[in-house]
Write a protein that holds these residues in place. Sequence first.
Motif, PDB file in Angstrom:
ATOM      1  N   ASP A   9      58.782  44.263   3.426  1.00  0.00           N
ATOM      2  CA  ASP A   9      59.786  43.232   3.151  1.00  0.00           C
ATOM      3  C   ASP A   9      60.127  43.186   1.665  1.00  0.00           C
ATOM      4  N   SER A  12      61.285  48.149   0.442  1.00  0.00           N
ATOM      5  CA  SER A  12      61.939  48.445   1.724  1.00  0.00           C
ATOM      6  C   SER A  12      62.785  49.702   1.719  1.00  0.00           C
ATOM      7  N   ASN A  42      63.138  45.682   8.881  1.00  0.00           N
ATOM      8  CA  ASN A  42      62.787  46.462   7.697  1.00  0.00           C
ATOM      9  C   ASN A  42      61.976  47.702   8.063  1.00  0.00           C
TER      10      ASN A  42
END
Length: 271
Positions: A9, A12, A42
Amino acid sequence: MIVFLVDADNLSSPEWVNEALEILEASEGAIAVRRAYGSAENLKGLAETLRTWAIRPFVNLSLSKNTTDIALASDAMEFACQMPAPSMIVVGSGDADFVPLVVRLRERGIKVVCVSERSKMASEAVYAYDKVLFVGNQKAVSTDFTMDDAGTSVSGRTKEGDTTTTKTTPVKKEAAKKSPTKKTAEKKVDTKAPAATVDKTSVSAILAAVPNLKAGQWLHLSDAAKTLHDSKLLGKNASTTKLFNKHPDQFELTPKKQPNKVRYIKTTGKA
């Protein structure tokens, strides 16, 4: 054993993860454990990189709060408690939330490295790590930190094949204390003697402004008022009658109730 845990996150981009793995394996050796934590979206974006490097994905639980950091930290501490413990744990995130984890890992004798995009690296987290590897649009830059006997971070080693930047703990320089200088304002001294105060309501001042009164003849009050106003002896809204009534022994007004004329009463010894 080297462990690489990626916060997908935060870190990425597939290019950045590829870049980090290539540099780490070239400089530190084979990475035994490779894991990525993040949302399904992601992790999907990293699918090709995960497949190429055999990185195990760990999808977040679908909760209102982001569970990535906790999942990564939990696994990192689990690895730290194994026997033997990893020689190095690499955290793929510049998030400052990982600083407590980094401190605990270092207390257990584990070298901790951070991989992050420069723009996402929290400044307060930089010196918590043994090494920070910046990846992204520019050529990767790694920064090593070693500790001297006093526990102060000092410059590290430059590794071949890397563009390495060494850093030292910023030393706060004491600002030179300037001795306070008191500026004494010079007061201008007026050496001129004060001008004599002229009483604008005195009989002599009135006669000087309205010389026609000196003859002792009746003069229209309006004419006297105009002359007194012109000579600034009488204010714009000041009463002419009140001015003459201040000197009842020298000036006479007629008629008594609503006077419209005035005359000067000559008195012996008075101007």
